[in-house]
Motif scaffolding. Structure first.
Motif, PDB file in Angstrom:
ATOM      1  N   TYR A   9       0.927  -1.268  -0.137  1.00  0.00           N
ATOM      2  CA  TYR A   9      -0.029  -0.485  -0.213  1.00  0.00           C
ATOM      3  C   TYR A   9       0.929   1.213  -0.137  1.00  0.00           C
ATOM      4  CZ  TYR A   9      -4.550  -2.641   1.348  1.00  0.00           C
ATOM      5  OH  TYR A   9      -4.886  -3.997   1.077  1.00  0.00           O
ATOM      6  N   THR A  10       2.046   1.144   0.194  1.00  0.00           N
ATOM      7  CA  THR A  10       2.862   2.429   0.964  1.00  0.00           C
ATOM      8  C   THR A  10       3.481   2.857  -0.594  1.00  0.00           C
ATOM      9  OG1 THR A  10       3.236   1.863   2.802  1.00  0.00           O
ATOM     10  CG2 THR A  10       5.037   3.247   1.943  1.00  0.00           C
ATOM     11  N   ASP A  11       4.110   1.816  -1.294  1.00  0.00           N
ATOM     12  CA  ASP A  11       4.660   1.352  -2.828  1.00  0.00           C
ATOM     13  C   ASP A  11       3.130   2.313  -3.911  1.00  0.00           C
ATOM     14  OD1 ASP A  11       7.127   0.196  -1.412  1.00  0.00           O
ATOM     15  OD2 ASP A  11       6.938  -1.362  -1.879  1.00  0.00           O
ATOM     16  N   GLU A  47      -6.863  15.938  -0.299  1.00  0.00           N
ATOM     17  CA  GLU A  47      -7.288  15.629   0.980  1.00  0.00           C
ATOM     18  C   GLU A  47      -8.239  13.963   2.088  1.00  0.00           C
ATOM     19  OE1 GLU A  47     -10.327  17.256   4.116  1.00  0.00           O
ATOM     20  OE2 GLU A  47     -11.245  18.369   1.952  1.00  0.00           O
ATOM     21  N   GLN A  48      -8.317  13.000   0.732  1.00  0.00           N
ATOM     22  CA  GLN A  48      -8.280  12.304   0.878  1.00  0.00           C
ATOM     23  C   GLN A  48      -6.958  11.292   0.822  1.00  0.00           C
ATOM     24  OE1 GLN A  48     -11.136   9.441  -2.343  1.00  0.00           O
ATOM     25  NE2 GLN A  48     -11.997   8.752  -0.370  1.00  0.00           N
ATOM     26  N   THR A  78      -2.884   8.720   3.676  1.00  0.00           N
ATOM     27  CA  THR A  78      -0.976   8.330   3.926  1.00  0.00           C
ATOM     28  C   THR A  78      -0.739   8.840   5.068  1.00  0.00           C
ATOM     29  OG1 THR A  78      -0.497  11.079   3.033  1.00  0.00           O
ATOM     30  CG2 THR A  78      -0.526   9.535   1.280  1.00  0.00           C
ATOM     31  N   GLN A  79      -1.644   9.435   5.896  1.00  0.00           N
ATOM     32  CA  GLN A  79      -1.491   9.660   7.690  1.00  0.00           C
ATOM     33  C   GLN A  79      -1.569   8.631   8.446  1.00  0.00           C
ATOM     34  OE1 GLN A  79      -2.762  13.209   8.900  1.00  0.00           O
ATOM     35  NE2 GLN A  79      -1.626  14.821   7.196  1.00  0.00           N
ATOM     36  N   HIS A  80      -2.744   8.132   7.817  1.00  0.00           N
ATOM     37  CA  HIS A  80      -3.349   7.039   8.915  1.00  0.00           C
ATOM     38  C   HIS A  80      -2.679   6.058   8.186  1.00  0.00           C
ATOM     39  CE1 HIS A  80      -6.107   3.419   9.793  1.00  0.00           C
ATOM     40  NE2 HIS A  80      -6.255   3.240   8.386  1.00  0.00           N
ATOM     41  N   VAL A 108       1.771   1.867   9.968  1.00  0.00           N
ATOM     42  CA  VAL A 108       3.262   1.342   9.909  1.00  0.00           C
ATOM     43  C   VAL A 108       4.006   1.161  11.033  1.00  0.00           C
ATOM     44  CG1 VAL A 108       5.638   1.327   8.410  1.00  0.00           C
ATOM     45  CG2 VAL A 108       3.543   1.177   7.308  1.00  0.00           C
ATOM     46  N   SER A 109       4.248   2.460  11.724  1.00  0.00           N
ATOM     47  CA  SER A 109       4.816   2.923  12.920  1.00  0.00           C
ATOM     48  C   SER A 109       4.357   1.793  13.907  1.00  0.00           C
ATOM     49  CB  SER A 109       4.671   4.407  13.235  1.00  0.00           C
ATOM     50  OG  SER A 109       5.434   4.468  14.461  1.00  0.00           O
TER      51      SER A 109
END
Length: 468
Positions: free
Chosen positions: A111-113, A248-249, A254-256, A261-262
């Motif tokens: 998802y990050t990629d 905005e979405q 990405t913050q979520h 991940v953290s």
């Protein structure tokens, strides 16, 4: 490190006095690993408690269940009298938990990629939609970027900068030229162990979304749905309002994902630490006070978790008693680990004769658990012993080019450039001289006839240079 342990390491390296040095080394290494893993477990367990206190225990349903299992295993391992059978069950449970977490993390990484690729696309159409203008003088920017790249003397730093910059510069080349770069990159691995190129190709496939993991599009549906929207959007038809809504979405998602991940990384640290502790526990005979202090602090944290209470003052006070111990043990373990491959490969018969197979087998796994590769495959040998010849390299190259060709045919020019840029940022530096790098930067900027993309690249590169 005690003198006798330093002597044991020296004797093993010189292949002398092995009857005494190998047992001394194994015992010292397992004790250090046990104590070091306990301290790491304590620190990460403490940090996770702070996260839960801030976000709430149910901030993520899956991780909440994993933490419940961790609490149970800690209770059974340290706060009750366990027998051998129970210990083996706990070790097996840790392995199952770790494998499940790895699969989940593979999906989050994909998802990050994916979001990074769409971020590349969104950044480069932004100014064309919003109408904002940024003055860009290509030659001056190229000169500034070139100076930035070689402002350091450390070659590793320079190479890292080149990879970051080439991953942001406008992609202005044919697919065949890009495949030539890819071929040159893979040829670097000629003569290396096959696992090296296998891992590199696997990383490239993941970065370009050429192979999607099980659970992609299913796990964390709220993220998958946003990626689906990004995938089906016609970016040429966006107006300012629609673009703002997507951004905005995108920002929220990405913050979520970053928060998820953290927390996954933190929980995986706890799993690796606890796993290593359990593997070492049957063999350790450490007499250090810090071991008892750590266990008492972990017990205090465990009680705080299960009662949803605050961290006891006794836990905070305990850190004074173990201050500096982690760093000391870390240095010792680096020395122990440095000769472990030679011991495992060269002293097999001696280890077997001493009936120390099990302890050294456990040390091999513990070394992986304590490594920087948090999600390393515990069952895979680091080297296969089979070398990558020209035929093997060509096979890998053809496989990768075939997948990329199919991908490029199915996606837009903007997405294809995003993939090329992402792969460039993963490739080792292929330029043969500073002049060749300078020429590439100038060509890339001067031949970008898309003003929105040029402005976006200029902004990103300026921010990159400002941060260094």
């Amino acid at each position: 490190m005690k003198k006798e342990n330093r002597v044991a390491i020296k004797d093993i390296m010189q292949n002398t006095n092995l009857e005494n040095s190998i047992p001394t080394y194994g015992n010292a290494y397992i004790n250090a690993s046990y104590e070091y893993s306990l301290i790491r477990l304590l620190l990460n367990y403490y940090t996770m408690k702070e996260v839960e206190d801030e976000l709430g225990a149910g901030h993520d349903a899956y991780l909440a269940l994993v933490m419940e299992e961790i609490h149970t295993i800690i209770f059974e391992a340290f706060l009750t009298k366990e027998n051998t059978t129970e210990h083996e069950r706990l070790v097996k449970k840790m392995d199952e938990m770790r494998n499940a977490m790895t699969k989940k993390m593979t999906v989050l990484t994909a998802y990050t990629d994916a979001l990074q690729l769409y971020e590349y696309v969104l950044n480069r159409i932004e100014y064309g939609i919003t109408g904002e203008q940024i003055a860009v003088e290509e030659s001056a920017l190229a000169s500034k970027v070139f100076q930035y790249l070689f402002s350091d003397v450390d070659k590793m730093v320079v190479n890292s900068k080149i990879q970051m910059v080439t991953g942001q510069l406008p992609i202005r080349m044919t697919k065949n030229r890009f495949f030539d770069y890819l071929t040159d990159t893979l040829n670097i691995y000629t003569g290396s162990d096959q696992t090296s190129i296998d891992d590199f190709v696997s990383m490239l496939k993941s970065t370009a979304l050429l192979e999607l993991p099980e659970g992609y599009g299913v796990d964390y549906k709220e993220i998958a749905d946003v990626i689906q929207v990004l995938e089906t959007t016609n970016y040429k038809m966006l107006d300012a309002n629609a673009f703002a809504a997507i951004m905005e979405q995108f920002s929220f998602t990405t913050q979520h994902l970053s928060g998820l991940v953290s927390n996954y990384l933190l929980v995986m640290e706890i799993i690796n630490n606890l796993y290593a502790v359990l593997l070492a526990k049957p063999f350790e005979n450490s007499q250090n006070e810090s071991v008892d202090v750590c266990i008492q602090m972990i017990q205090g944290l465990h009680d705080a978790y299960v009662t949803a209470g605050e961290i006891p003052e006794s836990v905070d006070e305990g850190f004074e008693k173990i201050e500096g111990r982690q760093e000391e043990l870390g240095e010792d373990i680096m020395q122990y680990e440095s000769i472990l491959p030679d011991v495992l490969d060269g002293q097999t018969e001696m280890i077997s004769w001493m009936m120390a197979d099990e302890i050294f087998s456990k040390l091999s796994v513990i070394a992986k658990l304590l490594s920087n590769s948090m999600f390393i495959d515990l069952d895979q040998d680091e080297q296969t012993g089979e070398f990558a010849d020209t035929e093997y390299i060509t096979k890998k190259r053809d496989e990768l080019v075939g997948l990329l060709t199919q991908f490029f045919e199915q996606h837009t020019k903007e997405m294809n450039r995003a993939v090329m840029a992402a792969l460039f940022s993963c490739m080792p530096v292929l330029f043969n001289s500073q002049q060749e790098i300078k020429d590439y930067i100038e060509y890339s900027l001067n031949h970008c006839n898309n003003d929105s993309e040029l402005m976006a690249c200029a902004k990103i590169l300026e921010e990159m240079m400002a941060e260094s």
